[in-house]
Design a protein around this motif. Structure first.
Motif, PDB file in Angstrom:
ATOM      1  N   GLU A   1       6.994   2.215 -11.489  1.00  0.00           N
ATOM      2  CA  GLU A   1       7.446   0.843 -11.232  1.00  0.00           C
ATOM      3  C   GLU A   1       6.503   0.077 -10.304  1.00  0.00           C
ATOM      4  OE1 GLU A   1      10.803   3.354 -12.492  1.00  0.00           O
ATOM      5  OE2 GLU A   1       9.275   3.592 -10.946  1.00  0.00           O
ATOM      6  N   SER A   2       5.598   0.795  -9.609  1.00  0.00           N
ATOM      7  CA  SER A   2       4.662   0.134  -8.677  1.00  0.00           C
ATOM      8  C   SER A   2       3.450  -0.438  -9.391  1.00  0.00           C
ATOM      9  CB  SER A   2       4.188   1.128  -7.611  1.00  0.00           C
ATOM     10  OG  SER A   2       3.304   2.100  -8.182  1.00  0.00           O
TER      11      SER A   2
ATOM     12  N   GLN B   1       3.957 -14.923  -7.112  1.00  0.00           N
ATOM     13  CA  GLN B   1       5.388 -15.176  -6.930  1.00  0.00           C
ATOM     14  C   GLN B   1       5.704 -15.372  -5.453  1.00  0.00           C
ATOM     15  OE1 GLN B   1       8.221 -12.610  -9.114  1.00  0.00           O
ATOM     16  NE2 GLN B   1       9.093 -12.124  -7.128  1.00  0.00           N
ATOM     17  N   PHE B   2       6.331 -16.505  -5.140  1.00  0.00           N
ATOM     18  CA  PHE B   2       6.752 -16.752  -3.759  1.00  0.00           C
ATOM     19  C   PHE B   2       8.216 -16.330  -3.640  1.00  0.00           C
ATOM     20  CE2 PHE B   2       3.234 -19.642  -4.524  1.00  0.00           C
ATOM     21  CZ  PHE B   2       2.434 -19.373  -3.432  1.00  0.00           C
ATOM     22  N   GLY B   3       8.515 -15.575  -2.642  1.00  0.00           N
ATOM     23  CA  GLY B   3       9.867 -15.052  -2.491  1.00  0.00           C
ATOM     24  C   GLY B   3       9.813 -13.552  -2.283  1.00  0.00           C
ATOM     25  N   THR B   4      10.916 -12.880  -2.550  1.00  0.00           N
ATOM     26  CA  THR B   4      10.978 -11.441  -2.322  1.00  0.00           C
ATOM     27  C   THR B   4      11.281 -10.706  -3.613  1.00  0.00           C
ATOM     28  OG1 THR B   4      13.256 -11.798  -1.632  1.00  0.00           O
ATOM     29  CG2 THR B   4      11.663 -11.493   0.108  1.00  0.00           C
ATOM     30  N   GLU B   5      10.856  -9.451  -3.668  1.00  0.00           N
ATOM     31  CA  GLU B   5      11.109  -8.619  -4.847  1.00  0.00           C
ATOM     32  C   GLU B   5      11.424  -7.207  -4.389  1.00  0.00           C
ATOM     33  OE1 GLU B   5      10.063  -7.668  -9.275  1.00  0.00           O
ATOM     34  OE2 GLU B   5       9.783  -9.606  -8.309  1.00  0.00           O
ATOM     35  N   LEU B   6      12.516  -6.687  -4.916  1.00  0.00           N
ATOM     36  CA  LEU B   6      12.914  -5.314  -4.627  1.00  0.00           C
ATOM     37  C   LEU B   6      12.414  -4.441  -5.770  1.00  0.00           C
ATOM     38  CD1 LEU B   6      14.619  -3.754  -2.511  1.00  0.00           C
ATOM     39  CD2 LEU B   6      16.603  -4.150  -3.975  1.00  0.00           C
ATOM     40  N   VAL B   7      11.574  -3.455  -5.441  1.00  0.00           N
ATOM     41  CA  VAL B   7      11.036  -2.533  -6.459  1.00  0.00           C
ATOM     42  C   VAL B   7      11.623  -1.163  -6.168  1.00  0.00           C
ATOM     43  CG1 VAL B   7       8.944  -1.547  -7.472  1.00  0.00           C
ATOM     44  CG2 VAL B   7       8.889  -3.867  -6.520  1.00  0.00           C
ATOM     45  N   SER B   8      12.206  -0.515  -7.181  1.00  0.00           N
ATOM     46  CA  SER B   8      12.801   0.803  -6.927  1.00  0.00           C
ATOM     47  C   SER B   8      12.434   1.785  -8.022  1.00  0.00           C
ATOM     48  CB  SER B   8      14.321   0.684  -6.809  1.00  0.00           C
ATOM     49  OG  SER B   8      14.871   0.111  -7.967  1.00  0.00           O
TER      50      SER B   8
ATOM     51  N   PRO C   1       0.812  -1.224   0.000  1.00  0.00           N
ATOM     52  CA  PRO C   1       0.000   0.000   0.000  1.00  0.00           C
ATOM     53  C   PRO C   1       0.844   1.273   0.000  1.00  0.00           C
ATOM     54  CG  PRO C   1      -0.825  -1.543   1.650  1.00  0.00           C
ATOM     55  CD  PRO C   1       0.440  -2.124   1.102  1.00  0.00           C
ATOM     56  N   LEU C   2       1.987   1.248   0.689  1.00  0.00           N
ATOM     57  CA  LEU C   2       2.861   2.423   0.705  1.00  0.00           C
ATOM     58  C   LEU C   2       3.501   2.649  -0.665  1.00  0.00           C
ATOM     59  CD1 LEU C   2       4.572   1.878   4.178  1.00  0.00           C
ATOM     60  CD2 LEU C   2       3.169   3.856   3.551  1.00  0.00           C
ATOM     61  N   LEU C   3       3.881   1.565  -1.323  1.00  0.00           N
ATOM     62  CA  LEU C   3       4.444   1.664  -2.672  1.00  0.00           C
ATOM     63  C   LEU C   3       3.401   2.255  -3.625  1.00  0.00           C
ATOM     64  CD1 LEU C   3       6.787   1.002  -4.658  1.00  0.00           C
ATOM     65  CD2 LEU C   3       5.786  -1.275  -4.929  1.00  0.00           C
ATOM     66  N   GLN C   4       2.151   1.805  -3.483  1.00  0.00           N
ATOM     67  CA  GLN C   4       1.070   2.354  -4.308  1.00  0.00           C
ATOM     68  C   GLN C   4       0.869   3.843  -4.022  1.00  0.00           C
ATOM     69  OE1 GLN C   4      -2.043  -0.418  -3.160  1.00  0.00           O
ATOM     70  NE2 GLN C   4      -1.774  -1.613  -5.034  1.00  0.00           N
ATOM     71  N   LEU C   5       1.022   4.226  -2.757  1.00  0.00           N
ATOM     72  CA  LEU C   5       0.878   5.621  -2.329  1.00  0.00           C
ATOM     73  C   LEU C   5       1.919   6.512  -3.002  1.00  0.00           C
ATOM     74  CD1 LEU C   5      -0.959   7.087  -0.190  1.00  0.00           C
ATOM     75  CD2 LEU C   5       0.871   6.727   1.463  1.00  0.00           C
ATOM     76  N   SER C   6       3.109   5.944  -3.263  1.00  0.00           N
ATOM     77  CA  SER C   6       4.190   6.728  -3.885  1.00  0.00           C
ATOM     78  C   SER C   6       3.867   7.105  -5.326  1.00  0.00           C
ATOM     79  CB  SER C   6       5.502   5.948  -3.861  1.00  0.00           C
ATOM     80  OG  SER C   6       5.500   4.911  -4.846  1.00  0.00           O
ATOM     81  N   GLY C   7       3.076   6.248  -5.991  1.00  0.00           N
ATOM     82  CA  GLY C   7       2.689   6.521  -7.373  1.00  0.00           C
ATOM     83  C   GLY C   7       3.791   6.323  -8.397  1.00  0.00           C
ATOM     84  N   ILE C   8       4.925   5.742  -8.021  1.00  0.00           N
ATOM     85  CA  ILE C   8       6.007   5.569  -9.011  1.00  0.00           C
ATOM     86  C   ILE C   8       5.555   4.577 -10.090  1.00  0.00           C
ATOM     87  CG2 ILE C   8       7.863   6.190  -7.399  1.00  0.00           C
ATOM     88  CD1 ILE C   8       8.577   3.152  -7.277  1.00  0.00           C
TER      89      ILE C   8
ATOM     90  N   SER D   1      15.516   7.028  -5.839  1.00  0.00           N
ATOM     91  CA  SER D   1      15.172   7.815  -4.644  1.00  0.00           C
ATOM     92  C   SER D   1      14.228   7.092  -3.693  1.00  0.00           C
ATOM     93  CB  SER D   1      14.543   9.147  -5.048  1.00  0.00           C
ATOM     94  OG  SER D   1      13.296   8.912  -5.702  1.00  0.00           O
ATOM     95  N   LEU D   2      13.640   5.978  -4.161  1.00  0.00           N
ATOM     96  CA  LEU D   2      12.695   5.218  -3.323  1.00  0.00           C
ATOM     97  C   LEU D   2      12.791   3.754  -3.686  1.00  0.00           C
ATOM     98  CD1 LEU D   2       9.105   6.076  -2.249  1.00  0.00           C
ATOM     99  CD2 LEU D   2       9.437   3.969  -3.545  1.00  0.00           C
ATOM    100  N   ALA D   3      12.715   2.892  -2.674  1.00  0.00           N
ATOM    101  CA  ALA D   3      12.713   1.443  -2.916  1.00  0.00           C
ATOM    102  C   ALA D   3      11.773   0.782  -1.922  1.00  0.00           C
ATOM    103  CB  ALA D   3      14.114   0.866  -2.783  1.00  0.00           C
ATOM    104  N   ALA D   4      11.189  -0.333  -2.345  1.00  0.00           N
ATOM    105  CA  ALA D   4      10.288  -1.094  -1.470  1.00  0.00           C
ATOM    106  C   ALA D   4      10.629  -2.564  -1.578  1.00  0.00           C
ATOM    107  CB  ALA D   4       8.832  -0.871  -1.877  1.00  0.00           C
ATOM    108  N   LEU D   5      10.463  -3.272  -0.477  1.00  0.00           N
ATOM    109  CA  LEU D   5      10.670  -4.717  -0.496  1.00  0.00           C
ATOM    110  C   LEU D   5       9.326  -5.404  -0.330  1.00  0.00           C
ATOM    111  CD1 LEU D   5      12.982  -6.840  -0.640  1.00  0.00           C
ATOM    112  CD2 LEU D   5      12.533  -7.197   1.766  1.00  0.00           C
ATOM    113  N   LEU D   6       8.967  -6.211  -1.316  1.00  0.00           N
ATOM    114  CA  LEU D   6       7.711  -6.961  -1.284  1.00  0.00           C
ATOM    115  C   LEU D   6       8.016  -8.441  -1.118  1.00  0.00           C
ATOM    116  CD1 LEU D   6       5.906  -5.331  -4.364  1.00  0.00           C
ATOM    117  CD2 LEU D   6       5.830  -4.583  -1.974  1.00  0.00           C
ATOM    118  N   GLY D   7       7.040  -9.188  -0.558  1.00  0.00           N
ATOM    119  CA  GLY D   7       7.161 -10.641  -0.539  1.00  0.00           C
ATOM    120  C   GLY D   7       7.550 -11.214   0.802  1.00  0.00           C
ATOM    121  N   ALA D   8       7.923 -12.506   0.765  1.00  0.00           N
ATOM    122  CA  ALA D   8       8.119 -13.249   2.013  1.00  0.00           C
ATOM    123  C   ALA D   8       9.377 -14.113   1.937  1.00  0.00           C
ATOM    124  CB  ALA D   8       6.868 -14.088   2.296  1.00  0.00           C
ATOM    125  N   SER D   9       9.303 -15.322   2.516  1.00  0.00           N
ATOM    126  CA  SER D   9      10.437 -16.225   2.727  1.00  0.00           C
ATOM    127  C   SER D   9      11.298 -16.393   1.465  1.00  0.00           C
ATOM    128  CB  SER D   9       9.894 -17.585   3.154  1.00  0.00           C
ATOM    129  OG  SER D   9      10.905 -18.449   3.514  1.00  0.00           O
TER     130      SER D   9
END
Length: 501
Positions: free
Chosen positions: A257-258, A410-417, A248-255, A422-430
């Motif tokens: 890439e989100s 997708q199971f795992g993690t994804e780094l979106v920047s 939700p925070l990544l969506q709030l940024s409006g970049i 200037s902004l990055a988010a980490l999505l996902g799990a194990s």
């Protein structure tokens, strides 16, 4: 009009990801001004909390889903090797901090616990033997042992052997140098280290409610959860490391890439045993194979847990479904995350994952007796009175656009920047927590490329003598660094002279 406070970096969420990145950045540039913002009233309150995860130091030693078997019977070990070397990178960072002296004893968060894989039936045994033969050829798995001998298994996992059918075909592998990690204790150690550092603040009960671009980065709107008051902070770089709340925070940024990302929340539960008579009979993390249709995070395992010096056993996880993105979140989290850009991928995932949906519903509907039946596959003589249900943390799996299917889960993690870094988010799990350091190093290389190659390069080399690719290919260096880490993290006995060498 009052001028906004200005910092170099704002990190949202006081879990293992933000805590690791903040400490790493301060090591690389002590002059950076940082602020960590956390909605809860303490650190590590969500996924990093020790009872909200399995505490496995994921190193590919026992997790069978990291070595998939192809239709032709071949076994791919690439993922297991990669996760193993990533965990060794994490251990290098923890060892570096431990050697500095202000971090306290590593045994407060990491303990030696053997990692075992266990299988049943001819097909399972054949797979495990082939997996063992493949892994054993790689230096990272040189110490792995294999057995089909029940007397040996009785020595390795004495709690699990009594009460089994005499003719049951079973096998196991063991690596003695596995670990149990209390990621909550580790996170709080990192946050304390940060709090003792100049120009670094950790602020609790503060929620990010707005993100908008300004001329030099981002203006972050922060609301006080208790008073309702708000303030704005200008930051050159923002990291969204808030677990399930990152989407939700990544969506709030409006970049751009989100766009197209969605979230699929999966909840979890464990059976927990604190009876010392039973706990003392099981000193291992024993992983087996997941049921057909089950997500990878639902691989069943019976674990020794060490939390605040006390041992318990956990069995599970039992998956579940709720529309919350955080354990302490809102049932509106999932519906409010739906956007024009992600509704297509989300509907495609719903269409293509009916088996998973049915599985999650069946897990939610299970009775305690049914849960105990699953446990008795591992521990045939388990009694109901020794076990209680423990609710685990939320995991928000990633839904992303796919040109062929419309959307994939997708199971795992994804780094979106953001493109400008200037902004990055980490999505996902194990296996997120175990490989946090590698993920944060990737973030630094992506978002601070000039510094990583320039002013920070020497310090990075000091903290990390070898990175993943080198560890995967250089056996002698791998063994040296791994042994050094074992000593620094107090996982082996050593003489004082060796410790400080």
């Amino acid at each position: 009009m009052a001028q906004n406070e200005s910092v170099d970096v704002v990190l949202v969420g006081a879990g293992i990801m933000s805590a690791t990145l903040a400490v790493l950045l301060k090591e690389l540039d002590p002059t950076l001004k940082l602020e960590v913002v956390e909605a809860m009233d303490s650190g590590a309150a969500e996924s990093s909390n020790p009872w909200n995860n399995a505490g496995t130091g994921h190193a590919g030693l026992c997790e069978l889903n990291y070595t998939p078997q192809a239709a032709d019977g071949s076994i791919d070990i690439k993922k297991a090797v990669h996760i193993n070397t990533q965990f060794e990178v994490s251990r290098q960072f923890w060892a570096y901090l431990s050697k500095k002296g202000s971090f306290g004893s590593a045994r407060a968060f990491i303990n030696p616990v053997p990692h075992l894989s266990y299988v049943e039936g001819d097909k399972g045994v054949s797979f495990l033997k082939k997996r063992f033969e493949m892994l054993k050829q790689h230096h990272a798995f040189a110490e792995m042992e294999y057995t089909e001998d029940k007397a040996v298994m009785n020595d390795w996992m004495p709690l699990m052997m009594p009460g089994r059918p005499a003719d049951q075909h079973i096998a196991a592998t063991r690596v003695l140098k596995g670990t149990d990690v209390n990621f909550g204790a580790l996170t709080n150690k990192l946050l304390k280290l940060l709090g003792d550092t100049p120009d670094a603040q950790v602020k609790y009960s503060k929620k990010v409610v707005g993100l908008r671009r300004n001329g030099s980065g981002w203006t972050v709107s922060i609301k006080d959860v208790n008073s309702g008051g708000s303030r704005e902070v200008d930051a050159r770089f923002v990291f969204l490391g808030a677990g399930g709340a990152a989407l939700p925070l990544l969506q709030l940024s409006g970049i751009p890439e989100s766009k197209g990302f969605g979230g699929f929340p999966v909840s979890g539960q464990w059976l927990r045993c604190d009876n010392p008579e039973i706990v003392k009979q099981h000193q291992a993390k024993v992983y087996s194979q997941a049921a057909v249709g089950a997500p990878p995070m639902s691989v069943p395992h019976l674990d020794t847990r060490v939390v605040d010096g006390k041992k318990s056993l956990l069995f599970g996880p039992y998956a579940g479904f709720t529309t919350k993105f955080l354990k302490h979140g809102s049932f509106m989290d999932l519906p409010l995350s739906v956007r024009m850009g992600n509704i297509g991928p989300m509907l495609a995932v719903a269409r293509d994952n009916m088996d998973l949906t049915k599985y999650l519903v069946s897990e939610v509907m299970q009775s305690m007796e049914q849960r105990l039946e699953s446990l008795r596959r591992f521990y045939p003589e388990a009694k109901a009175e020794d076990w209680r249900l423990e609710v685990a943390g939320q995991r928000v799996q990633i839904i992303k656009k796919d040109p062929k299917k419309g959307g994939i889960l997708q199971f795992g993690t994804e780094l979106v920047s953001a493109q400008d870094g200037s902004l990055a988010a980490l999505l996902g799990a194990s296996p997120g927590a175990s490989v946090t350091v590698s993920i944060m190093l990737e973030l630094i290389e992506r978002c601070f490329p000039e510094q990583a190659k320039g002013a920070w390069a020497a310090k990075l080399k000091e903290i990390f003598p070898a990175r993943e690719k080198t560890l995967a290919t250089d056996a002698a260096l791998y063994h040296k660094i791994s042994a050094d880490n074992d000593v620094a993290l107090e996982l082996v006995e050593s003489s004082p002279a060796k410790h400080y060498a």
